[in-house]
Each structure stands twice: as structure tokens, then as C-alpha cells.
Design a protein around this motif. Structure first.
Motif, PDB file in Angstrom:
ATOM      1  N   UNK A 129       0.819  -1.273  -0.205  1.00 15.02           N
ATOM      2  CA  UNK A 129      -0.007  -0.051  -0.005  1.00 15.02           C
ATOM      3  C   UNK A 129       0.950   1.193   0.100  1.00 15.02           C
ATOM      4  N   UNK A 130       1.984   1.225   0.885  1.00 18.02           N
ATOM      5  CA  UNK A 130       2.583   2.354   1.001  1.00 18.02           C
ATOM      6  C   UNK A 130       3.346   2.613  -0.288  1.00 18.02           C
ATOM      7  N   UNK A 161      -2.884  13.176  -6.045  1.00 18.40           N
ATOM      8  CA  UNK A 161      -3.086  13.958  -4.727  1.00 18.40           C
ATOM      9  C   UNK A 161      -3.281  12.959  -3.544  1.00 18.40           C
ATOM     10  N   UNK A 162      -3.942  11.837  -3.986  1.00 23.89           N
ATOM     11  CA  UNK A 162      -4.172  10.730  -3.099  1.00 23.89           C
ATOM     12  C   UNK A 162      -2.885  10.330  -2.217  1.00 23.89           C
ATOM     13  N   UNK A 181       2.299   7.144  -6.332  1.00 25.08           N
ATOM     14  CA  UNK A 181       1.066   8.248  -6.466  1.00 25.08           C
ATOM     15  C   UNK A 181       1.816   9.518  -6.256  1.00 25.08           C
ATOM     16  N   UNK A 182       2.428   9.748  -5.126  1.00 28.86           N
ATOM     17  CA  UNK A 182       2.953  11.131  -4.397  1.00 28.86           C
ATOM     18  C   UNK A 182       3.932  11.483  -5.549  1.00 28.86           C
ATOM     19  N   UNK A 229      -1.326  13.151  -0.063  1.00 31.40           N
ATOM     20  CA  UNK A 229      -1.929  13.338   0.920  1.00 31.40           C
ATOM     21  C   UNK A 229      -1.647  12.121   2.037  1.00 31.40           C
ATOM     22  N   UNK A 230      -1.573  10.861   1.297  1.00 35.43           N
ATOM     23  CA  UNK A 230      -1.204   9.750   2.403  1.00 35.43           C
ATOM     24  C   UNK A 230       0.219   9.971   2.601  1.00 35.43           C
ATOM     25  N   UNK A 231       1.139  10.015   1.837  1.00 35.22           N
ATOM     26  CA  UNK A 231       2.491  10.162   2.429  1.00 35.22           C
ATOM     27  C   UNK A 231       2.650  11.419   3.258  1.00 35.22           C
TER      28      UNK A 231
END
Lengths: 350, 599
Positions: free
Chosen positions: A1-2, A54-55, A8-9, A58-60
Motif C-alpha cells: 500500500x505504501x 494528490x491521493x 502516486x505521490x 496526502x497519504x505520504x
């Protein structure tokens, strides 16, 4: 997941940097091309990259302990969409349409924010903080809004009370025109009647001299970037006969008469096009000749702007009735050339 | 053996040339003309000939050429394709290797390297990418890929340029503008620099061709290009029409480049040898300052799809209390916003005007409800003042006559050969009157929107009111009922028109006309405040052989007479704002009370 999220980031950061770079001229504005004719798909694709980016971002940030609150996420996203619509899309879309997209985005973000009780609380907390004015910063913000809201509304109301035409700027009235009006059943050109449903382009013929669309379809330009002619199908070959020779003759007529408005690349950006409103038709757009029968084009070319029905705005069209300038044969050849040069197949009745 | 000998000789010569270059290079290439010891013009550095493109590139380019370019530039690249005779400027003849927009010194070939589409290092690639505004050459960006553009240029430079060779070291030299140095020496466009540039513009005799105000009216008749065709000096007030504007019209670098390199094939020389770099920056700043700007002095917004200023199809007429002043310098006119009206050639009906030398008109308008008058101020650039009588040719037709083809006003035939082409015929036309006309629908109030009379002089169903001014001083009113119907003279209304000003100065016409605000409802246009009144503009350039239907024409514009702002417009919003303040107070009080209650 990470791992997925960090990809994504990275995508999000790179995409944002490229977008900002292009808009502020740090890198060439053509770094990511807007492909003509595929713009809506490209916009959706780009936006989904940004959303994914962006997802991830924001997660990172969250996992690094730099959480951006829901409130600012929402505001930031709406601002991004508005900025994207204004700066990226070319030619620019009018303010009213942007406002519409902006409203839809705002509603969507609002639904996202209020999807569960906890998020909703998080979202409205900053607003309540400002209303309560507990810290000096919030107090300052409260004062600012107390003054800014009535002032802003005053301006808004003033705009709507100003008599029509008295404002600093007046937009032209919006008049909707039918670009492809319904054609007549038949048309009479140079004394001969052509029934639109049954007429055929006499120059779309195979070496045996028979009407043959399959034959001509093989010889038109390639439907890829640049739309170049097929290998071994050069209309300028001195040995070219039949269909290809007719294409060349049609092209000669086009470049002696039509390119002034419809442009050297048939995209409606000719030498005189800038002065006219409505702008000349863009034949390379999949929404024009690609959607129409050859006989429809024959009718439009022969009768020009004068022959349009009311919904086509005959008074504003500078399109000549070409029967005043060209013979029937020349008109058919020009039509043949337009399909060859754009690489589109004319639609047929069946 | 003999060949080998030749080769070694060539190597020797090359080595010597290289050594000389190195020495001059190490001596430091000065960018000031008077100090130049290298033999290079100031601001230039030595460049290298680019390697020849691969054979596949050339072959692939042929396919691009015969799909896209042949129609204007011709089978042999001689600029004689099917479109050529109806274009002015004529399409480029590639055979001699003469190219206008370059970074290289005067007379040299342009930069072209099939492997390097780098900005500032590939002149031909940039020409194809951005097109040449003001001519029929479009921008091919987004139509052809980068690769295809380099391919077609490979074909053109190797097969169609016949008199010169891009890789011939014996005959070709490369001397390139040294931007690194030049930009370091760039001078900001301060008022002082512009003032110096203005003086240099005079000293260096720029005004001889470009005119006192830079509108290209200095020597509009006698200039010819290398092929003997009439050409005209650039109008520096329309930087968006500069061929070398590279879709960046207000960029001073473009002017500096053209001024330094000259325009090959035209009378525009390079000024590299008789100006210092500093002087060139001053002149460039001055020329750039001439380009039209908005009321605040900012560059106009240029539409990249058309390379023209963005246009609003609305003309606003402002209200004045008393009389409308006749002098355009009057404060009321000076404060009035001007709007640009773009003009294209009339190419709908014969005689079609394929080349319109007038491509825009600036319009201002004022009206006075008290004086019952409306005034229009038209200002447009025209390099030549054309008055039929002065030139000794009396116009053989009546002012009401529309079909003047019978009097010899003909359109250009499609195939004539160079001699009979538009380019060949420019400046050889009989001189007619310069003129401008505006058209309104009669009884526009009754038109069912969006219906209008036809843009070209109305139709039988909806007649139009046409007011036309001609350079012989006449100002007349007509009724138009169709593109091929002769005008009806309206002498009774003509009497009510007033020509407040008509002056041609330094390449620009200023014409001010006044007409009644309210006249006879059935025949004349009544101008009502706050309504959209459809309007069309026409303009004729007498030296372009413009007469009758051969002219420049606009699209439909809307005239809006701006109403004065009534007091209510300020009162109601204030009431609303006060209401909002009260509402805010109520919300905050409620919130405080609730919190208190909780506490």
C-alpha cells in the motif's frame, strides 16, 4: 500500500510541477501537447492522474506527520480544478462554463466532506473557530470576513443593478447557430437537379470508371499524426491517373479559392479567417465533414451562406455560393480533395 | 591518387581556416562594432555548418512536402504552386536559398540542423513551427510532428534549394547572433532608451522606408524584392503581423534579430555593420514601443490561433453631457476606450479581394442625448493616401453603382503566371478613393432575433442603412438591398450627416463622422440606448485597386450606447450590504449565546 501511495505521490508532484512550469513559462508550454480532436479525453486522463497523485501525496504527508486538514484539502482541490480549467485548456472556455464546472466540483467536494459525521466535524471546525474568534489570528480573520462579505455582495448587487450596457464591459449576445442544418431533398446547380439521397461524386471512381468508395478509401491520407499521403499514392506524380489526378485538380481549386478561410491545412485557420464570426469550418475536426455525406457538402459548397436556412444564420456567413465561381465538376473535385486531405471517409446513406 | 591529393588539400585549407577561427576566437570576439578585430559584425560569433540530414530524412520529407507544401510552394519549390498567383506576399521560392528570418548574418543561409530542433538554433524549424504571420504560411505546430517538420525541411534544403549547398564549406559561412553576449548587454526599455532609439531611427534613416511614425508609409511604392515583386515596409504598429514575430509579438528580441540580420531577399538590410550592439537595443526598444497597446499601456492580448489581437464584437458608445467635440485630441475622445475591428477580404462575391491591405480599424464612439447626435471616430493604418481625382483618374462610375466590374474592377485570375499574379500587379492598379463605410439594419428594433440583414449590403427583406465616406471628401447615405443591387441614394439623410474630421497623416487615416441619434423611423437607423444594434464595417484601399465590392469587410459587430448610471444602482446594493451586516451580527450573537448557554 505504501509503495503504491509513494508512486502516486511522486506522480502528483511531477505532474503539478510540469503543469505549473508550463503555465508560468519555466518550461516550454508545449511540453505536454494538447492533441487536437482528443482534448476531452486528454483532460479527463490528466485530471485522473492528478487525483491519483494528490491521493498519494496526502497519504505520504499523513504518514510523515504533516497532515493537511480536511478543510484545506477540500478548498485546495476546488482551487486546483478552477486553476486547471482556466490555465490549461486552450482555446480558453468562457467564464460561465467554468463557473458551471466549478459549482459541480464544489458540490462533489461538499459531498465528500460530509460523507461521514467525523469528516464533517473536521471540515466545519475551522469555520466555527473563525466565528468564535478564540485566537488573535481567528479574530483577525473574523473581522476580515465581516467586512469582506458585505463589500463583495455590494459589488455583486451593483453589477446586477447596472443598466444593460452601462458596465465597463458588455459581452456580445449569445446566439446559437446550427452548424449543420437539415439539407433540402434536392438542389439545382448550373441548371441540373441533384437529388441528395441518390447523387454520387462522379470523381470517386476506380480505374474502371465505376463509383467505388472502397477503392478511394485506400488512397486517402493516413489517419495518423500529420495525415500524410500513402506511400505510392502521390497526386503530384506525373503518372497519377483517375482518382488521384482528380484529387490534385480538386486541391488546385481548393488552394485558389477555399484556403483563404478554411486554411492550408483545412482546419479553418486561413488567411482571412480571423476577421469572421462564425469562424470557418474546420474539416479536420471529426465533427464536420467526417459526419456528413458527400452530397451534403456538394449542396453546402454550391449554395454557400446564402443557401442556408434561418437556423444556419445565412446573414452572417461569408461562404460564397460557389456556383457563382466554379463549375459543377470543379465543386465535386474540391469535395473529393477535402476528404482525401483530411483522411476521412464520407458517410453513406446505408 | 589525384582524389586523395585533393582531399589532403581540402584538409589543409580546413585546418588553416580552423586555426584562424581559433586565433580570432582566443582574441575575444568583441560585441562592439568599433572594437571588432575579428572581422565579424558586432554581436555575432562564428558558427558551424550543420551536418547533412540522413537520406531517409530527405526521402520522408518528400512525402510531407507533397501532401502539405506543394500547393503553395510548387512542385519544384519555385514558389509557384496553384495558390501562388492569388497571394501577396507570394510563397517563398526556395531555389535560391533566400530565407527571411534568420539568426545568421546578412546573405547567409539560415540555421538548419535536422537533428537539433532547439529554440534559437534552428531558424527554418522555427519558421515552420510558428508560421509567418501576415502571410499565408500557417503555424504547423500541432499539425505536423517535430519529426515531420524536420523531415520536410531536410527535403526542402537539400532538394529544392538549388543554387546553394547547406554543407558546402567552400562557399558557405555561418555567422550567428551571439545571444549569450547580447542578452548580457541588453538594455531595458526605459524612456531614455526609447528616446535614444527614436533619434537613431531618424539617424539610421529607418524613416525613409518605415515612415515617420513607423507605419511603413515611407517608401510604399518603389520597393521590390529579389524577384522583382512589389513589397512594402513593415508597419511597426502591428507587431503581430511581423513575419519574424514567432508568435511572441511583443518580444523585443525578434526586432533585435531582424535588425541585426536583415531580411534576405528584401530591401531591409542588416544594420550589424553600422550600429553598435547598444544602439541596436535602443532602436529595438523604440520599435517595440510603437506596437499598439491598450489604454493602460499594456500589450494587447494576441490570439495564438490567428496571430491577431483578441477581438470583442461589441463597440461601446459613451455618453457626453453637451456637444460632442470635433477634435480627436479632446479629453472626451482621449478618455474614450477604443475597440479594434478586424477586417478580412471580401471573398464571397466577384470581384473577390484575395489580398486586403487594410486588416483592422480602431473605432471610438460618443453620443449626446441632448444634442441628439452620435459620432464615430475611425482610425486605420493605410500606407498610402489615395484620392482618385488627385491621381488624375476620374472614377468612371456613379457613387450608387455596386457592380463596377463592367468598369474594369476585376478579380485576380487563378492561373496567370508570375507576371500577372497579385504580387506582380501590386502598385500597378489605377488609384481609386480610400473609403470607409458602416452599415446598420433599417428598423433593427423589429428584427426577430437573431435574424439580421445579410452582412453584405442587406437583402430585399431587410434593407440596410449605409453611410460611406470617401477620400475625395464625400460623405453619403445610401440604402442597400442586396450584394448585387445598386445603392439607392438618400440625399435627404446625407444632408444631416456631418464630417467632423478626415485627415491622413504618417500612414494613418483619422475620420470622424456625426449623424443624428433619432431620425425618420421608417428609413433611418434610430439609435436607442442600452440595446444591441448590429453593425458591419467596410474599408477600401484606393491603391490596392479597391472599389465597389473589392474591399475589406468585418463580421457583425454590436453597437451599444451606454446609458448613464442612475442613482438607484448605488442605493439598492448599499441596502443589501447593510442587511448583510445586520444578519452577520445576528448569527454571531446567536452563536455566543448558545456557547454561553452550554457553558
Amino acid at each position: 500500500m505504501k509503495a503504491l501511495m509513494s508512486v502516486g505521490a511522486v506522480v502528483g508532484v511531477i505532474a503539478s510541477l510540469v503543469l505549473l512550469g508550463m503555465i508560468f513559462g519555466v518550461i516550454p508550454a508545449s511540453t505536454v501537447h494538447l492533441v487536437e480532436g482528443y482534448m476531452p479525453m486528454q483532460m479527463l486522463f490528466e485530471l485522473s492522474i492528478f487525483v491519483a497523485g494528490f491521493t498519494g501525496l496526502s497519504y505520504m504527508l499523513n504518514s510523515m506527520g504533516m497532515t493537511i486538514s480536511r478543510f484545506w484539502q477540500g478548498i485546495g482541490f476546488v482551487a486546483f480544478i478552477l486553476f486547471y480549467l482556466k490555465s490549461r485548456i486552450y482555446p480558453p472556455i468562457p467564464f460561465s462554463v467554468r463557473a458551471m464546472y466549478g459549482t459541480v466540483t464544489m458540490v462533489a467536494v461538499f459531498m465528500w466532506m460530509s460523507s461521514n459525521e467525523e469528516d464533517w466535524k473536521k471540515f466545519r471546525q475551522p469555520i466555527l473557530n473563525v466565528m468564535d474568534g478564540l485566537t488573535p489570528l481567528h479574530k483577525g480573520l473574523r473581522t476580515f470576513f465581516l467586512i469582506a462579505i458585505p463589500l463583495g455582495l455590494w459589488g455583486f448587487a451593483y453589477q446586477s443593478f447596472v443598466p444593460q450596457g452601462a458596465g465597463a464591459d458588455v459581452d456580445e449576445p449569445i446566439e446559437l447557430r446550427t452548424v449543420h442544418p437539415a439539407p433540402p431533398a434536392s438542389t439545382k446547380v448550373h441548371g441540373k437537379t441533384f437529388v441528395l439521397q441518390t447523387s454520387q461524386n462522379p470523381y470517386r471512381a476506380n480505374p474502371e470508371g465505376k463509383y467505388d468508395q472502397e477503392y478511394s478509401n485506400k488512397l486517402i491520407v493516413e489517419q495518423s499524426m500529420g495525415r500524410l499521403m500513402q506511400e505510392n499514392a502521390n497526386p503530384w506524380d506525373p503518372k497519377a491517373e483517375g482518382y488521384l489526378k482528380n484529387v490534385r485538380e480538386g486541391g488546385e481549386i481548393f488552394f485558389q479559392n477555399c484556403h483563404f478561410c478554411h486554411g492550408d491545412n483545412l482546419n479553418g485557420r486561413g488567411l482571412h479567417a480571423f476577421a469572421f464570426n462564425p469562424i470557418p469550418a474546420n474539416f479536420t475536426d471529426p465533427g464536420t465533414i467526417a459526419q456528413l455525406q458527400e452530397t451534403f457538402i456538394f449542396w453546402r459548397v454550391s449554395k454557400g451562406g446564402l443557401g442556408l436556412p434561418r437556423e444556419g444564420f445565412p446573414w452572417a456567413s461569408v461562404m460564397p455560393p460557389w456556383e457563382q465561381h466554379l463549375t459543377t465538376d470543379e465543386i465535386w473535385k474540391v469535395v473529393l480533395f477535402e476528404y482525401w486531405h483530411t483522411g476521412y471517409y464520407p458517410r453513406t446513406w446505408d | 591518387m589525384k582524389q586523395a591529393g585533393l582531399t589532403s588539400k581540402a584538409v589543409l585549407i580546413l585546418a588553416a581556416a580552423f586555426a584562424i577561427t581559433m586565433v580570432s576566437g582566443s582574441a575575444g570576439v568583441s560585441i562592439f562594432a568599433e572594437e571588432a578585430g575579428s572581422g565579424l559584425p558586432a554581436g555575432f560569433k562564428k558558427g558551424d555548418l550543420a551536418p547533412l540530414p540522413a537520406a531517409e530524412m530527405i526521402e520522408a520529407g518528400k512525402r510531407v512536402y507533397f501532401t502539405k507544401c506543394v500547393w503553395c510552394h510548387g512542385v519544384d519549390g519555385a514558389g509557384d504552386g496553384p495558390a501562388a498567383d492569388r497571394l501577396w506576399p507570394r510563397p517563398r521560392n526556395f531555389n535560391q536559398g533566400t530565407f527571411k528570418i534568420r539568426h545568421t548574418a546578412s546573405g547567409e543561409l539560415p540555421l538548419f540542423d535536422a537533428q537539433k530542433p532547439t529554440k534559437g538554433q534552428n531558424d527554418l524549424y522555427e519558421t515552420v513551427t510558428h508560421g509567418l504571420p501576415g502571410s499565408a504560411m500557417p503555424s504547423w505546430e500541432g499539425i505536423l510532428t517535430d519529426e515531420q517538420r524536420l523531415q520536410v525541411l531536410s527535403f526542402v534544403t537539400n532538394q529544392l534549394v538549388k543554387d546553394r549547398k547547406f554543407d558546402d564549406k567552400a562557399t558557405e559561412t555561418v555567422t550567428v547572433l551571439d545571444w549569450d553576449q547580447l542578452l548580457k548587454a541588453q538594455i531595458k526599455a526605459t524612456p531614455e532608451s526609447i528616446e535614444k532609439g527614436k533619434q537613431l531611427f531618424l539617424d539610421k534613416k529607418c524613416i525613409e522606408c518605415h515612415g515617420a511614425e513607423g507605419r511603413g508609409d515611407g517608401n510604399a511604392f518603389n520597393l521590390k524584392d529579389d524577384w522583382g515583386f512589389s513589397i512594402q515596409p513593415a508597419n511597426q504598429h502591428k507587431c503581430w503581423n511581423f513575419r519574424g514575430s514567432r508568435q511572441d509579438a511583443y518580444n523585443v528580441k525578434n526586432i533585435f534579430r531582424t535588425f541585426s540580420t536583415g531580411v534576405n531577399g528584401t530591401p531591409m538590410p542588416s544594420f550589424a555593420d553600422n550600429t553598435t550592439v547598444e544602439e541596436r537595443w535602443h532602436i529595438s526598444n523604440f520599435v517595440q514601443s510603437l506596437c499598439e497597446r491598450d489604454a493602460k499601456g499594456n500589450p494587447l492580448e494576441i490570439d495564438l490561433l490567428t496571430d491577431k489581437p483578441k477581438v470583442k464584437f461589441v463597440i461601446l458608445s459613451g455618453t457626453v453631457e453637451g456637444e460632442i467635440p470635433d477634435d480627436p485630441e479632446n479629453e472626451l475622445w482621449q478618455k474614450r476606450e477604443r475597440r479594434i475591428v478586424l477586417l478580412g477580404g471580401q471573398i464571397t462575391h466577384k470581384p473577390r479581394n484575395f489580398v486586403n491591405r487594410l486588416d483592422d480599424v480602431w473605432v471610438k464612439s460618443l453620443y449626446s442625448a441632448k444634442d441628439k447626435q452620435i459620432a464615430f471616430l475611425f482610425q486605420w493604418d493605410d500606407r498610402t493616401k489615395s484620392v482618385a481625382k488627385e491621381a488624375g483618374t476620374k472614377i468612371p462610375w456613379q457613387p450608387t453603382e455596386v457592380n463596377v466590374e463592367t468598369h474594369g474592377v476585376k478579380e485576380q485570375a487563378p492561373k496567370t503566371g508570375e507576371e500577372g499574379s497579385i504580387a506582380g500587379g501590386q502598385n500597378k492598379y489605377p488609384v481609386y478613393n480610400d473609403a470607409i463605410a458602416i452599415q446598420f439594419p433599417v428598423k433593427w428594433q423589429e428584427l426577430p432575433p437573431p435574424e439580421k440583414p445579410r452582412y453584405l449590403w442587406g437583402d430585399e427583406k431587410y434593407p440596410v442603412d449605409i453611410v460611406k465616406w470617401e477620400a475625395d471628401g464625400s460623405l453619403r447615405a445610401f440604402v442597400g438591398t442586396g450584394w448585387d443591387k445598386d445603392f439607392e441614394d438618400r440625399e435627404d439623410y446625407t444632408e444631416k450627416l456631418k464630417l467632423a474630421k478626415a485627415e491622413w497623416k504618417d500612414g494613418q487615416w483619422s475620420v470622424m463622422i456625426k449623424r443624428p441619434l433619432k431620425a425618420d423611423y421608417d428609413e433611418d437607423v434610430r439609435f436607442e440606448v442600452g440595446k444591441y444594434i448590429p453593425m458591419v464595417f467596410f474599408a477600401w484601399d484606393g491603391h490596392n485597386g479597391d472599389a465597389g465590392r473589392k474591399m475589406a469587410v468585418s463580421a457583425f459587430y454590436y453597437l451599444v450606447l451606454q446609458p448613464p448610471i442612475p442613482k438607484e444602482t448605488y442605493i439598492y446594493p448599499t441596502l443589501i450590504a447593510v442587511g448583510i451586516v445586520i444578519l452577520e451580527g445576528w448569527i454571531l450573537t446567536r452563536r455566543t449565546n448558545r456557547k454561553k448557554g452550554k457553558a
